[in-house]
Scaffold this motif. Structure first.
Motif, short mmCIF file in Angstrom:
data_model
loop_
_atom_site.label_atom_id
_atom_site.label_comp_id
_atom_site.label_asym_id
_atom_site.label_seq_id
_atom_site.Cartn_x
_atom_site.Cartn_y
_atom_site.Cartn_z
N GLU A 614 0.81 -1.22 0.00
CA GLU A 614 0.00 0.00 0.00
C GLU A 614 0.85 1.28 0.00
N ILE A 615 2.13 1.17 0.28
CA ILE A 615 2.97 2.35 0.41
C ILE A 615 4.06 2.35 -0.66
N ILE A 616 4.62 3.55 -0.90
CA ILE A 616 5.67 3.71 -1.90
C ILE A 616 6.78 4.57 -1.28
N PRO A 617 8.03 4.19 -1.45
CA PRO A 617 9.11 5.06 -0.97
C PRO A 617 9.27 6.27 -1.89
N GLY A 618 9.50 7.41 -1.28
CA GLY A 618 9.65 8.64 -2.04
C GLY A 618 10.88 9.41 -1.62
N GLN A 619 11.08 10.51 -2.29
CA GLN A 619 12.20 11.40 -1.99
C GLN A 619 11.63 12.73 -1.52
N THR A 643 8.83 32.68 8.77
CA THR A 643 9.47 31.57 8.08
C THR A 643 8.93 31.47 6.67
N TYR A 644 9.85 31.45 5.70
CA TYR A 644 9.49 31.04 4.35
C TYR A 644 10.08 29.65 4.15
N SER A 645 9.25 28.67 3.86
CA SER A 645 9.74 27.30 3.76
C SER A 645 8.95 26.53 2.73
N ARG A 646 9.60 25.50 2.19
CA ARG A 646 8.92 24.56 1.29
C ARG A 646 9.25 23.15 1.73
N ALA A 647 8.24 22.29 1.67
CA ALA A 647 8.39 20.87 1.96
C ALA A 647 7.82 20.12 0.76
N LEU A 648 8.68 19.48 -0.01
CA LEU A 648 8.29 18.88 -1.28
C LEU A 648 8.57 17.38 -1.27
N ARG A 649 7.81 16.68 -2.12
CA ARG A 649 7.95 15.24 -2.26
C ARG A 649 7.99 14.87 -3.74
N ARG A 650 8.66 13.75 -4.02
CA ARG A 650 8.69 13.23 -5.39
C ARG A 650 8.72 11.71 -5.33
N VAL A 651 7.90 11.07 -6.17
CA VAL A 651 7.85 9.61 -6.22
C VAL A 651 8.06 9.17 -7.66
N ILE A 652 9.19 8.51 -7.90
CA ILE A 652 9.50 7.92 -9.21
C ILE A 652 9.89 6.47 -8.98
N THR A 653 9.16 5.55 -9.59
CA THR A 653 9.48 4.13 -9.48
C THR A 653 9.54 3.55 -10.90
N PRO A 654 10.05 2.31 -11.03
CA PRO A 654 10.08 1.69 -12.36
C PRO A 654 8.70 1.35 -12.91
N PHE A 655 7.67 1.48 -12.06
CA PHE A 655 6.33 1.05 -12.46
C PHE A 655 5.44 2.27 -12.63
N GLU A 658 2.67 3.45 -10.21
CA GLU A 658 3.04 3.93 -8.88
C GLU A 658 3.57 5.36 -8.89
N ILE A 659 3.87 5.89 -10.06
CA ILE A 659 4.42 7.24 -10.14
C ILE A 659 3.34 8.26 -9.79
N ILE A 660 3.69 9.24 -8.96
CA ILE A 660 2.74 10.26 -8.52
C ILE A 660 3.06 11.58 -9.20
N ASN A 661 2.02 12.23 -9.70
CA ASN A 661 2.14 13.55 -10.36
C ASN A 661 3.20 13.54 -11.46
N ASP A 662 3.21 12.46 -12.24
CA ASP A 662 4.13 12.32 -13.38
C ASP A 662 5.60 12.43 -13.00
N GLY A 663 5.92 12.11 -11.75
CA GLY A 663 7.31 12.16 -11.31
C GLY A 663 7.80 13.54 -10.96
N ASN A 664 6.92 14.54 -10.93
CA ASN A 664 7.31 15.90 -10.59
C ASN A 664 7.26 16.11 -9.08
N TRP A 665 7.98 17.12 -8.61
CA TRP A 665 7.91 17.49 -7.20
C TRP A 665 6.53 18.06 -6.89
N PHE A 666 5.97 17.68 -5.74
CA PHE A 666 4.67 18.20 -5.31
C PHE A 666 4.74 18.52 -3.82
N PRO A 667 3.88 19.43 -3.32
CA PRO A 667 3.94 19.82 -1.91
C PRO A 667 3.53 18.68 -0.99
#
Length: 799
Positions: A614-619, A643-655, A658-667
């Motif tokens: 059910e879960i996917i490792p991300g960056q 504070t000005y800050s950003r917290a971003l995530r990206r998920v790219i897998t071989p499948f 499972e890729i989220i938001n086309d492999g782009n960074w998202f909040p």
């Protein structure tokens, strides 16, 4: 002429009387030594006898400053001469203590809390230039005396919410528990009370903090360069230290508020040897719910309580033992037939010892239990869903002072964690179609060894460097799956299962975590600091919400879910103005985060034996700018943080699926670019003060449905890109007025506090929900927890 002579004589006599009125205490036994005389001492509260930790001792003639340690002790090395010592601690009257040092000796000093007058100012409770001279970055210590000047939340000060007013620290909104520190998730913070970890630091889903402020002495938040003695979390360490009871007299505190009350008592069991402190806090908010017009809400119930018990024993002036017990309990049933309850419980035993003026030891053992339960009483399908964590461990820290500004820390820690992710139990007393189900327990062991060296080279340079080695083992008993290679982890790709026996290691991870920070002083009031640290985290919060909820599941790293690895780089400039009345700082940071947990679309997280499907490792990455300005002295005190800050995530897998938001960074769920807090406290008179807090932040991300479709006769929402919309911005103003009352003979000392939360009635959204609309995609609606001004009144009494 005679008048002038008489006037000069008068002033001379007055001046002479003032000079000789300050008699000097002779310290030490005269043995003829002229240099390197060792003077030790201890500072305690004059009323309670409690050691004052972090008080400053300044030698005026040499401008040397020392800080009292965990036992309230300090050590000075002086030459044979006359000196004037100045003792300071926040909220206490400054003590000027002239001495004549003639040999090795000891000073035992008591200090008393000050009564403010119109011309009084807040006294520094630490070295006022510590923020400039230390190598610490992002380490913020706050005493409860300081915290009590902030506007209370529902009648009392709140530790977690107060920390969220600091730069780089935020919460996702009202009625939310947990903290987000420098772009990290709520699970990336290790919160410890008396050395024991606490997994859910909230009451009533975040409306209250689960710590009684009357029991807390102080707390320290590490959010940048974390000392190597701490490990196991990626973003921050919050270390909360409880008070110890008085060794000389009995006393206590009481508070009665609109929705909750509390009481504590402390005093000697054996005078000067053993003390006890007991505190209790509870809610009675149900009278408010029962008065509502809505018939469903009138049947709702919301209760919480917490209890503390602390035994403090002083073996001698250099060695002590502390036992701390803590338990909190919540149950919540809001307009439903389902009750949610959760409990924190911990025991800790701590030994602190000083071996001379150079060496000290800190040893602690702890046991922590956290569990939650969902009890459904609908009638036909009654059930009880349970989950819990048991965390048991020890930590050892040895400190040795090589010189006045040169010390090392070495030590280690180890702990065992057992997680029961979920067990579904049908009601044994009734007919239920619910089938029993139990998820496999998880077992893990975390161990670490550390080394830290802090030193200063001249007046310009200061260094702190350290290294931590972390070892983690995930072990049985457990049955695990094996999946086909080069295919997604799902039930259709299972090829076999393997059973591991009790104690058999399934997977292990290890790593080295360097910590280093440097300070360069441009002058006595300005410094530049830079630092880097690497952290490993072996436990993860499995939740698709933005904040900690009691139904969230904690999961250990295994062969599928690797530990989170966080690399953080920090740079800052710090400057004080006008004799340290004003503190300012500007910090920038960047974080690289590996193996953050993201979720597949439609993930089922509850009662899931194989969460890897059910879960996917991300960056992840996070970066930000923090600006902080604080006024320490005067009738008006407070701080401003932006504070000005950003917290971003990206998920790219071989499948591809499972890729989220086309492999782009998202909040990330808690990404809020702009965060501003203004806090002020104004002394209107000797016993009256007005305080206020204004907060503004960008609305957090949310995912809106883009369309809907019919499937098997049901209308379903279609979601495409994740976290590309935001809820409306958050802003709120809170005000409070405090009246201090002194009873006759000062036996009673009470405070009336009137506060108004959300003064102008802002309907800040707590969450977004969607409702179907014919002919269009589901429409979003906001749910506001606090949509009107909320006045509260409380009375606190000290005896």
């Amino acid at each position: 002429m005679k008048k002038h002579i008489l006037l000069m004589l008068f002033f001379t006599l007055c001046f002479t009387g003032l000079v000789y009125s300050q008699t000097r205490t002779v310290v030490g036994r005269d043995i003829g030594e002229l240099k390197n005389l060792r003077i030790s001492g201890r500072i305690t509260d004059q009323i309670t006898g409690e050691a004052l930790v972090g008080a400053t001792v300044t030698v005026r003639e040499t401008n040397k400053t020392e800080i009292t340690n965990a036992n309230g002790n300090f050590f000075l090395v002086l030459d044979r001469a006359e000196y004037t010592l100045e003792f300071r601690y926040v909220g206490y009257e400054t003590v000027i203590y002239p001495i004549v040092a003639v040999g090795e000796g000891r000073i035992n000093l008591t200090m008393i809390q000050e009564d403010f007058t119109l011309d009084d100012v807040v006294i520094f409770g630490r070295d006022p230039e510590k923020n400039i001279r230390s190598t610490d970055m992002g380490a913020i210590s706050i005493s409860m005396n300081t915290l009590k000047e902030l506007p209370p939340f529902l009648g009392e000060v709140d530790i977690i919410r107060s920390i969220a007013t600091l730069p780089g620290v935020s919460q996702v909104g009202e009625a939310s528990s947990g903290l987000n520190v420098r772009g990290g998730g709520a699970d990336q913070n290790l919160i410890m009370f008396a050395g024991a970890p606490v997994y859910n630091p909230s009451h009533m889903f975040g409306l209250f903090t689960a710590f009684n402020p009357d029991i807390v002495n102080d707390f320290t938040l590490y959010k940048a360069i974390i000392p190597s003695r701490f490990g196991g979390r990626g973003s921050s360490i919050l270390d909360i230290a409880p008070k110890s009871g008085s060794l000389t007299r009995w006393g206590g505190d009481m508070m009665v508020g609109t929705v909750s009350g509390k009481a504590s008592i402390n005093g000697p069991i054996v005078k000067d040897v053993l003390s006890a402190q007991v505190g209790f806090r509870g809610s009675y908010i149900n009278w408010l719910l029962n008065s509502l017009k809505n018939p469903e809400l009138r049947t709702s119930q919301a209760n919480f309580n917490d209890v503390n018990a602390i035994l403090y024993g002083e073996i001698n002036e250099n060695h002590n033992l502390t036992y701390s017990f803590y338990r909190s309990y919540d149950d919540f049933a809001l307009a439903s037939d389902t009750t949610i309850s959760w409990t924190n419980q911990s025991h800790s035993v701590q030994y602190k010892g000083n071996f001379g003026e150079r060496a000290s030891v800190d040893l602690i053992g702890f046991y922590t239990l956290y569990d939650f339960s969902i009890f459904n009483q609908s009638g036909i399908n009654n059930f009880d869903l349970k989950s819990g964590i048991v965390d048991t461990g020890v930590r050892f820290n040895f400190t040795y002072k090589l010189g006045e500004r040169n010390r090392i820390n070495v030590g280690g820690d180890t702990k065992n964690i057992t997680i029961q992710p979920g067990e579904l139990i049908p009601d044994p007393n009734g007919e239920s179609s619910v089938l029993p189900q139990k998820v496999q327990n998880e077992y893990g062991r975390e161990s670490g060894l550390f080394f830290q060296h802090e030193l200063e080279i001249g007046e310009k340079f200061g260094f702190s460097y350290g290294l931590r080695y972390d070892l983690y083992q995930y072990y049985g008993p457990r049955t695990v799956r094996e999946y086909r290679e080069n295919l997604p982890l799902d039930a259709g790709n299972v090829i076999s299962e393997r059973s591991y026996s009790d104690g058999e290691v399934i997977q292990s991870y290890d790593g080295w975590g360097p910590r280093v920070s440097m300070r360069y002083s441009l002058d006595s009031k300005t410094s530049i600091k830079a630092g880097y640290n690497k952290m490993y985290q072996f436990i993860h919060l499995i939740s698709n919400t933005a904040t900690i909820a009691p139904t969230d599941v904690w999961k250990l790293s295994d062969q599928f879910l690797r530990p989170q690895i966080v690399d953080q780089y920090s740079l800052g400039i710090y400057k004080n103005f006008k004799g340290n009345i004003f503190e300012t700082s500007v910090e920038v940071y960047y974080k690289d985060i590996q193996n953050v947990v993201e979720y597949k679309d439609g993930a089922r997280l509850l009662l899931q034996n194989h969460l890897e499907t059910e879960i996917i490792p991300g960056q992840g990455q996070a970066y930000g700018l923090e600006i902080y300005a604080k006024k320490n002295l005067g009738r008006l005190t407070g701080w401003a943080s932006y504070t000005y800050s950003r917290a971003l995530r990206r998920v790219i897998t071989p499948f591809e699926e499972e890729i989220i938001n086309d492999g782009n960074w998202f909040p990330a769920n808690f990404d809020k670019p702009h965060d501003l807090t203004l806090i002020g406290n104004y002394k209107l008179s000797s016993f009256t003060s007005l305080s206020g807090t204004f907060s503004y932040s960008t609305g957090r991300p949310v995912t809106f449905p883009e369309a809907k479709f019919d499937f098997a006769g049901n209308s379903l929402a279609y979601f495409n890109q994740r976290n590309l919309q935001r809820i409306p911005d958050f802003h709120r103003l809170d005000l409070s007025l405090n009246f201090k009352f002194q009873g006759e003979g000062k036996f009673f000392d009470g405070d009336w506090t009137f506060s108004v939360m959300n003064v102008y009635g802002r309907k800040n959204p707590f969450s977004i929900f969607f409702a179907d609309q014919p002919g269009s995609p589901p429409q979003a609606y906001r749910l506001a927890i606090l949509g009107v001004p909320l006045p509260t009144l409380s009375y606190a009494l000290k005896f």
